[in-house]
Motif scaffolding. Structure first.
Motif, PDB file in Angstrom:
ATOM      1  N   LEU A 226       0.691  -1.117   0.076  1.00  0.00           N
ATOM      2  CA  LEU A 226       0.116   0.219   0.077  1.00  0.00           C
ATOM      3  C   LEU A 226       0.760   1.203  -0.057  1.00  0.00           C
ATOM      4  CD1 LEU A 226      -2.709  -0.987   2.556  1.00  0.00           C
ATOM      5  CD2 LEU A 226      -3.021  -1.275   0.159  1.00  0.00           C
ATOM      6  N   ALA A 227       0.545   2.408  -0.738  1.00  0.00           N
ATOM      7  CA  ALA A 227       1.041   3.651  -0.605  1.00  0.00           C
ATOM      8  C   ALA A 227       1.046   4.052   0.796  1.00  0.00           C
ATOM      9  CB  ALA A 227       0.572   4.559  -1.572  1.00  0.00           C
ATOM     10  N   PRO A 228       1.630   4.841   1.503  1.00  0.00           N
ATOM     11  CA  PRO A 228       1.574   5.425   2.734  1.00  0.00           C
ATOM     12  C   PRO A 228       0.222   6.472   2.824  1.00  0.00           C
ATOM     13  CG  PRO A 228       3.676   5.603   2.108  1.00  0.00           C
ATOM     14  CD  PRO A 228       3.085   5.165   0.788  1.00  0.00           C
ATOM     15  N   GLN A 229      -0.125   7.073   1.918  1.00  0.00           N
ATOM     16  CA  GLN A 229      -1.462   8.039   1.855  1.00  0.00           C
ATOM     17  C   GLN A 229      -2.565   6.940   2.013  1.00  0.00           C
ATOM     18  OE1 GLN A 229      -1.001  11.395   1.201  1.00  0.00           O
ATOM     19  NE2 GLN A 229      -3.113  11.868   1.647  1.00  0.00           N
ATOM     20  N   SER A 230      -2.645   5.925   1.124  1.00  0.00           N
ATOM     21  CA  SER A 230      -3.750   4.991   1.255  1.00  0.00           C
ATOM     22  C   SER A 230      -3.847   4.364   2.627  1.00  0.00           C
ATOM     23  CB  SER A 230      -3.688   3.820   0.400  1.00  0.00           C
ATOM     24  OG  SER A 230      -3.543   4.676  -1.053  1.00  0.00           O
ATOM     25  N   ALA A 231      -2.712   3.959   3.102  1.00  0.00           N
ATOM     26  CA  ALA A 231      -2.743   3.158   4.180  1.00  0.00           C
ATOM     27  C   ALA A 231      -3.079   4.182   5.707  1.00  0.00           C
ATOM     28  CB  ALA A 231      -1.172   2.375   4.721  1.00  0.00           C
ATOM     29  N   ALA A 232      -2.949   5.468   5.522  1.00  0.00           N
ATOM     30  CA  ALA A 232      -3.055   6.369   6.618  1.00  0.00           C
ATOM     31  C   ALA A 232      -4.632   6.969   6.439  1.00  0.00           C
ATOM     32  CB  ALA A 232      -2.170   7.476   6.437  1.00  0.00           C
ATOM     33  N   SER A 233      -5.471   6.503   5.100  1.00  0.00           N
ATOM     34  CA  SER A 233      -6.494   7.075   5.014  1.00  0.00           C
ATOM     35  C   SER A 233      -7.649   5.984   4.868  1.00  0.00           C
ATOM     36  CB  SER A 233      -6.442   8.164   3.919  1.00  0.00           C
ATOM     37  OG  SER A 233      -6.143   7.416   2.704  1.00  0.00           O
ATOM     38  N   TYR A 234      -8.109   5.893   3.584  1.00  0.00           N
ATOM     39  CA  TYR A 234      -9.297   4.912   3.433  1.00  0.00           C
ATOM     40  C   TYR A 234      -8.937   3.575   3.596  1.00  0.00           C
ATOM     41  CZ  TYR A 234      -7.449   3.402  -1.156  1.00  0.00           C
ATOM     42  OH  TYR A 234      -6.880   2.736  -2.082  1.00  0.00           O
ATOM     43  N   ALA A 235      -7.837   3.057   3.490  1.00  0.00           N
ATOM     44  CA  ALA A 235      -7.258   1.648   3.595  1.00  0.00           C
ATOM     45  C   ALA A 235      -6.899   1.395   5.139  1.00  0.00           C
ATOM     46  CB  ALA A 235      -6.122   1.372   2.755  1.00  0.00           C
ATOM     47  N   ALA A 236      -6.891   2.378   5.984  1.00  0.00           N
ATOM     48  CA  ALA A 236      -6.469   2.296   7.307  1.00  0.00           C
ATOM     49  C   ALA A 236      -7.332   1.166   8.030  1.00  0.00           C
ATOM     50  CB  ALA A 236      -6.803   3.443   8.243  1.00  0.00           C
ATOM     51  N   PRO A 237      -8.771   0.936   7.835  1.00  0.00           N
ATOM     52  CA  PRO A 237      -9.527  -0.037   8.270  1.00  0.00           C
ATOM     53  C   PRO A 237      -9.154  -1.427   7.794  1.00  0.00           C
ATOM     54  CG  PRO A 237     -11.031   1.558   7.867  1.00  0.00           C
ATOM     55  CD  PRO A 237      -9.794   2.006   7.296  1.00  0.00           C
ATOM     56  N   LEU A 238      -8.680  -1.546   6.601  1.00  0.00           N
ATOM     57  CA  LEU A 238      -8.135  -2.770   6.146  1.00  0.00           C
ATOM     58  C   LEU A 238      -6.795  -3.192   6.696  1.00  0.00           C
ATOM     59  CD1 LEU A 238      -7.745  -4.854   3.933  1.00  0.00           C
ATOM     60  CD2 LEU A 238      -6.613  -3.376   2.468  1.00  0.00           C
ATOM     61  N   CYS A 239      -6.017  -2.278   6.998  1.00  0.00           N
ATOM     62  CA  CYS A 239      -4.712  -2.396   7.800  1.00  0.00           C
ATOM     63  C   CYS A 239      -4.996  -2.887   9.222  1.00  0.00           C
ATOM     64  CB  CYS A 239      -3.950  -1.076   7.864  1.00  0.00           C
ATOM     65  SG  CYS A 239      -3.341  -0.431   5.970  1.00  0.00           S
ATOM     66  N   GLU A 240      -5.978  -2.326   9.756  1.00  0.00           N
ATOM     67  CA  GLU A 240      -6.513  -2.764  11.208  1.00  0.00           C
ATOM     68  C   GLU A 240      -6.943  -4.274  11.365  1.00  0.00           C
ATOM     69  OE1 GLU A 240      -9.182   0.084  12.394  1.00  0.00           O
ATOM     70  OE2 GLU A 240      -7.441   2.164  12.407  1.00  0.00           O
ATOM     71  N   ALA A 241      -7.550  -4.743  10.142  1.00  0.00           N
ATOM     72  CA  ALA A 241      -7.969  -5.987  10.211  1.00  0.00           C
ATOM     73  C   ALA A 241      -7.152  -7.091   9.602  1.00  0.00           C
ATOM     74  CB  ALA A 241      -9.334  -5.993   9.031  1.00  0.00           C
ATOM     75  N   LEU A 242      -6.013  -6.831   9.445  1.00  0.00           N
ATOM     76  CA  LEU A 242      -4.899  -7.974   9.239  1.00  0.00           C
ATOM     77  C   LEU A 242      -4.761  -8.891  10.365  1.00  0.00           C
ATOM     78  CD1 LEU A 242      -2.202  -5.761   6.778  1.00  0.00           C
ATOM     79  CD2 LEU A 242      -4.402  -7.425   6.005  1.00  0.00           C
ATOM     80  N   LEU A 243      -4.554 -10.062  10.171  1.00  0.00           N
ATOM     81  CA  LEU A 243      -4.019 -10.840  10.959  1.00  0.00           C
ATOM     82  C   LEU A 243      -2.654 -11.201  11.202  1.00  0.00           C
ATOM     83  CD1 LEU A 243      -6.870 -13.769  10.442  1.00  0.00           C
ATOM     84  CD2 LEU A 243      -7.022 -11.717  11.820  1.00  0.00           C
ATOM     85  N   ASN A 244      -2.311 -11.902  12.114  1.00  0.00           N
ATOM     86  CA  ASN A 244      -0.728 -12.339  12.586  1.00  0.00           C
ATOM     87  C   ASN A 244      -0.010 -12.533  11.410  1.00  0.00           C
ATOM     88  OD1 ASN A 244      -1.148 -10.826  15.048  1.00  0.00           O
ATOM     89  ND2 ASN A 244      -1.258 -12.790  16.246  1.00  0.00           N
ATOM     90  N   SER A 245      -0.944 -13.300  10.606  1.00  0.00           N
ATOM     91  CA  SER A 245      -0.117 -14.043   9.492  1.00  0.00           C
ATOM     92  C   SER A 245      -0.068 -13.333   8.325  1.00  0.00           C
ATOM     93  CB  SER A 245      -0.940 -15.623   9.235  1.00  0.00           C
ATOM     94  OG  SER A 245      -2.267 -15.236   8.797  1.00  0.00           O
TER      95      SER A 245
END
Length: 285
Positions: A226-245
């Protein structure tokens, strides 16, 4: 926990186990599935994918299950990458993940009816903006998203550059976001690029992107670029949903993606064996 990668523009988040630095989960009963942010694959914002990099990425996508993610609508995505790249991917999450497109048609589409009050607010924002060179259209409507770009949704790179310089001096977008959040608490507004705002209903979360992938790949370990801007904005919920694997890499340039994928390509060809590292450790590629 975030680790600084051995690359000029990228950062890898060790959500769980990082192996060589990315592969090796198949031995644990999982299959690696890759998610690429379009903004990390192009040389400039709203730019088109470089042909040489496109061919490299296509060779990889022909051997792995790969998906694309973009805050732009599907038509815009198609103008930014060659058709053969699109055909090599298993799917495209357009309009911030509210649509999933297969090779020929839409597979999933989330719908939302934005209120008249919300549209009236946006019209007023456009009308009262002090930016002198607005170009119509400034709004792009998706099935469950609205993107606003005062330079114009069809603006050139030079027009967006002019607007960005003006915005950095006048700081209109943060004020717009603050007022929007107060007036429409049941919606979310993100700054998905330096020059645009993305509006979505609070009922939708990009965490659903991971859910849609798991429905199609039951044993998937998701590896995201992910681009940093995406990870910090609309894709943040996706990042938070990632599992340990799962593994998350924040990358700012196609050259970084190429270096990270070089290990995967060597692994696929049998030229290099996966090396499992403890959590939080990283190997230089």
């Amino acid at each position: 926990m975030k680790e600084t990668a051995m690359l000029p523009h990228s950062k890898i988040t060790s959500v769980g186990r990082v192996t060589g630095p990315l592969s090796g989960a198949e031995g644990e009963g999982k299959t690696d599935v890759f998610l690429f942010d379009l903004d990390a694959l192009v040389p400039s914002p709203f730019g088109r994918m470089d042909d040489e990099f496109a061919r490299y990425l296509t060779r990889f996508a022909e051997q792995r299950s790969c998906y694309l993610l973009s805050s732009s609508n599907y038509a815009d995505v198609m103008t930014r990458l060659p058709a053969y790249v699109r055909q090599a991917f298993a799917g495209v999450f357009a309009s911030a993940g509210t649509e999933l497109w297969g090779k020929h048609d839409v597979l999933v589409r989330h719908e939302h009816d934005f209120s008249d009050d919300l549209y009236e607010f946006l019209v007023k924002v456009v009308q009262t903006s002090a930016f002198p060179d607005k170009c119509s259209p400034v709004l792009d409507n998706g099935s469950a998203t609205i993107r606003m770009l005062l330079a114009g949704t069809r603006s050139t790179a030079n027009q967006r550059k002019t607007y960005l310089a003006w915005e950095r001096e006048h700081q209109e977008l943060p004020a717009i976001m603050k007022e929007f959040q107060v007036r429409f608490p049941d919606h979310r507004v993100y700054r998905d690029s330096d020059t645009s705002l993305l509006i979505m209903p609070a009922s939708f979360s990009t965490a659903l992107v991971r859910s849609h992938i798991l429905k199609r790949h039951k044993t998937a370990r998701l590896i995201s670029y992910l681009a940093p801007q995406s990870a910090a904005s609309y894709a943040a919920p996706l990042c938070e949903a990632l599992l340990n694997s799962d593994v998350l890499s924040e990358v700012s340039a196609p050259s970084d993606v190429s270096q990270l994928l070089s290990y995967e390509m060597r692994h696929l060809s049998g030229a290099e064996l996966p090396v499992t590292l403890p959590v939080g450790k990283m190997a230089e590629v």
